[in-house]
Design an enzyme around this catalytic site. Structure first.
Site, mmCIF file in Angstrom:
data_model
loop_
_atom_site.group_PDB
_atom_site.id
_atom_site.type_symbol
_atom_site.label_atom_id
_atom_site.label_comp_id
_atom_site.label_asym_id
_atom_site.label_seq_id
_atom_site.Cartn_x
_atom_site.Cartn_y
_atom_site.Cartn_z
ATOM 1 N N GLU A 159 80.453 62.541 46.395
ATOM 2 C CA GLU A 159 79.051 62.133 46.214
ATOM 3 C C GLU A 159 78.836 60.617 46.218
ATOM 4 O OE1 GLU A 159 77.726 64.004 42.617
ATOM 5 O OE2 GLU A 159 78.050 66.025 43.384
ATOM 6 N N GLU A 268 80.530 74.652 46.218
ATOM 7 C CA GLU A 268 79.597 74.629 45.089
ATOM 8 C C GLU A 268 78.324 75.431 45.383
ATOM 9 O OE1 GLU A 268 79.289 70.783 43.220
ATOM 10 O OE2 GLU A 268 81.187 70.116 44.094
#
Length: 387
Positions: A159, A268
């Site tokens: 991220e 995820e």
């Protein structure tokens, strides 16, 4: 036989009957998608230490790949300057190896769940660039060396790309003065140096479906590889909702990343059914404001405390069917699909972006029985014909 074991056996039989009626004999996710992609699940310590045997049995029935929810994040492995805590992560790896599963290490370099001492000196002053580089290097060396031969792959950087395709000025990037590429380059450089050659190295990101962010991820991977660094795959975090993102955005992300010549993973995965979660994770901290805990907001934001209405249950099933149709149609480009949690009660979406809500984002309910979505997902692959 214990009552709960009987219950799980009955559940498997129910799923089998449902799939037979749909013309498909697979009764587990890993069986249905065998030959297409690995089926993964993020797990917590309770599934490893035997404290929840029914959940462990369900996990082993359906999945052949695992990710750690928190056990391998920096704050868990290295909570203090002189403190290391490998125990839970070692147990996680041993569990995966014992059961012949693909074992992911998650994650080496991230702005979140990383202690402040990674970036500051004991007196609170910022570390110099040289100190930061050595901190990152020594951490990756220690962790990657410790888990050598125990994990199959690492999410090296997590991220770091912003919504506009630039870099997020948080954590390591902020400490390095905003130079996000330098952070990513160093992390992959050290991972390349210390990880065994047969351990794959990935970049993992959310909202990759956004065209601007996708472009940023593609540019990052190209730059890293142009600098001679091994990047084996990209994980597309799939914290999505009933109506977003658009399917064409998802397909475009899969296709463009696959065109780079890297493995593509759907990571995820969960489907948020609650209000105000539109566009995934980009709703901000404002929803933590005390006003949203008032009765009128609570009734609106947490409407399904007593169970999921049939209408929404159907919407959830339809959405999962839609998503897995995309994944299956792109099975030659996808290496793994990982759910972020086994059942609704174990999902982080109960606490984000507002704590204390009751969400239903996964294929299994809190009591480990399946949502309607499971049968639809199992029925998508074409039945294998007998030779």
């Amino acid at each position: 036989m214990k009552a709960k074991s009987i219950f799980l056996l009955a559940f498997v039989c129910i799923v089998a009957v449902s799939c037979e009626q749909m013309g498909h004999k697979a009764v587990s996710l890993k069986e249905a998608y065998d030959g297409s992609f690995k089926m993964g699940c993020a797990i917590n310590p309770f599934m490893v230490n035997g404290r929840n045997p029914e959940a462990t049995e369900l996990l082993l029935t359906h999945f052949n790949a695992i990710s750690p929810d928190n056990a391998m994040k920096p704050e868990s492995l290295h909570p203090g300057p002189e403190v290391w805590n490998f125990g839970p992560a070692d147990s996680y790896c041993e569990f995966g190896r014992e059961h012949g599963m693909f074992v992911l290490g998650h994650t080496l370099c991230w702005h979140n769940q990383t202690p402040e001492f990674f970036w500051t000196r004991p007196d609170g002053t910022p570390k110099s660039r040289e100190e930061l580089v050595e901190t990152l290097r020594s951490y990756i060396e220690t962790v990657v060396t410790h888990f050598a031969g125990k994990v199959d792959a690492w999410d090296v950087v997590n991220e770091i790309v912003a919504e506009d395709g630039g870099f997020r000025d948080l954590g390591w990037v902020k400490a390095f003065g905003g130079d996000g590429y330098e952070v990513a380059r160093l992390a992959f450089q050290f991972a390349n140096e210390y990880a065994p050659e047969n351990t794959e190295l990935y970049y993992n990101e959310f909202n990759v479906w956004r065209p601007s962010k996708l472009e940023g991820v593609i540019n990052l991977v190209r730059r890293l590889r142009a600098d001679g660094l091994r990047v084996d795959g990209v994980g597309i975090q799939a914290h999505w909702g009933l109506n977003y993102p658009k399917t064409e955005y998802i397909e475009s992300a899969i296709e463009q990343l696959a065109a780079l010549g890297v493995k593509v993973m759907i990571t995820e995965l969960d489907v948020d059914v609650l209000p105000i979660s539109k566009e995934g994770q980009v709703i901000g901290r404002s929803l933590q404001d005390p006003q949203f805990q008032l009765e009128e907001f609570e009734e609106f934001l947490d409407p399904y405390k007593d169970g999921l209405p049939e209408e929404v249950e159907t919407q959830l099933a339809d959405r999962y069917e839609q998503l897995f149709r995309i994944f299956y149609d792109h099975r030659d480009q996808i290496d793994r699909v990982t759910f972020w949690g086994l059942h609704d009660g174990a999902s982080w979406k109960n606490g984000s972006p507002i704590s204390g809500r009751t969400n239903y984002p996964l294929l299994f309910k809190r009591d480990l029985t399946p949502h309607k979505a499971l049968a639809k997902v199992l029925a998508i692959p074409e039945p294998k014909t007998a030779e």
